[in-house]
Motif scaffolding. Structure first.
Motif, PDB file in Angstrom:
ATOM      1  N   GLY A  12       0.819  -1.212   0.000  1.00 19.00           N
ATOM      2  CA  GLY A  12       0.000   0.000   0.000  1.00 19.00           C
ATOM      3  C   GLY A  12       0.853   1.264   0.000  1.00 19.00           C
ATOM      4  N   ALA A  13       1.915   1.261   0.788  1.00 16.56           N
ATOM      5  CA  ALA A  13       2.801   2.430   0.832  1.00 16.56           C
ATOM      6  C   ALA A  13       3.527   2.610  -0.491  1.00 16.56           C
ATOM      7  CB  ALA A  13       3.807   2.296   1.975  1.00 16.56           C
ATOM      8  N   GLN A  26       2.527   1.607  -3.488  1.00 13.12           N
ATOM      9  CA  GLN A  26       1.589   2.016  -4.529  1.00 13.12           C
ATOM     10  C   GLN A  26       1.157   3.465  -4.368  1.00 13.12           C
ATOM     11  OE1 GLN A  26      -1.476  -0.954  -4.269  1.00 13.12           O
ATOM     12  NE2 GLN A  26      -0.334  -2.420  -5.517  1.00 13.12           N
ATOM     13  N   SER A  27       1.114   3.959  -3.130  1.00 13.79           N
ATOM     14  CA  SER A  27       0.709   5.341  -2.929  1.00 13.79           C
ATOM     15  C   SER A  27       1.872   6.312  -3.096  1.00 13.79           C
ATOM     16  CB  SER A  27       0.086   5.520  -1.537  1.00 13.79           C
ATOM     17  OG  SER A  27       1.079   5.380  -0.537  1.00 13.79           O
ATOM     18  N   GLY A  28       3.080   5.806  -3.255  1.00 12.93           N
ATOM     19  CA  GLY A  28       4.241   6.657  -3.479  1.00 12.93           C
ATOM     20  C   GLY A  28       4.874   7.172  -2.199  1.00 12.93           C
ATOM     21  N   ARG A  29       4.432   6.676  -1.039  1.00 12.79           N
ATOM     22  CA  ARG A  29       5.031   7.092   0.230  1.00 12.79           C
ATOM     23  C   ARG A  29       6.334   6.341   0.462  1.00 12.79           C
ATOM     24  NH1 ARG A  29       2.882   5.510   4.681  1.00 12.79           N
ATOM     25  NH2 ARG A  29       1.522   3.942   3.811  1.00 12.79           N
TER      26      ARG A  29
END
Length: 154
Positions: A56-57, A59-62
């Motif tokens: 998730g991180a 994919q969100s670019g974080r």
């Protein structure tokens, strides 16, 4: 390092001896097997959560440093759970349970940042770290000093 390993072995033998004195041989073996089964189930569950959080991180670019460190600590906890003994089971559970893993993660990241700064300072001089990224100064143009004087031949 050899002293640490020796102390670990002594602590494991003492813990198994103490538990064996309290609950007997079969009870001790049962507790060791139950710890391995419960620990492996917990490691699998927490490892899956850490992997989903990492994906998730990413994919969100974080920056996934928290999720990556959690995954590493869950893996270490799983290895410690699989080692026979009560001391390793306790440390393994500390790395697998989310509240204590968060404390271990903060300690680990703070230590890693200090070591990175120390390594960078040894290699290329002092640096500044902002939000876990090394910030370098712009290179300054070389300044030549001019010394005025006379050449005396003698």
């Amino acid at each position: 390092m050899a002293v640490v390993f020796l102390l670990y072995v002594i602590a494991e033998v003492a813990a198994v001896w103490a538990v064996g004195s309290l609950v007997g041989v079969l009870g001790t073996i049962g507790l060791l097997v139950a710890g391995a089964v419960v620990g492996s189930w917990l490691a699998r569950r927490e490892g899956g959560k850490a992997m989903r959080a990492f994906m998730g991180a990413a994919q969100s670019g974080r920056n996934p440093e928290k999720e990556l460190t959690d995954g590493m600590l869950v893996g270490l906890g799983g290895v410690l759970i699989m080692l026979p003994g009560f001391v390793s089971d306790v440390f393994g559970l500390l790395f697998l349970l989310p509240p204590t893993r968060a404390v271990a993660r903060r300690i680990w990241l703070r230590r890693a940042e200090k070591r990175a700064i120390r390594y960078a300072n040894q290699r290329r001089g002092p640096v500044m770290v902002v939000d876990s990224e090394v910030v370098t100064e712009e290179p300054r143009p070389a300044q030549h000093r001019v010394i005025e004087g006379h050449v005396v031949e003698g």
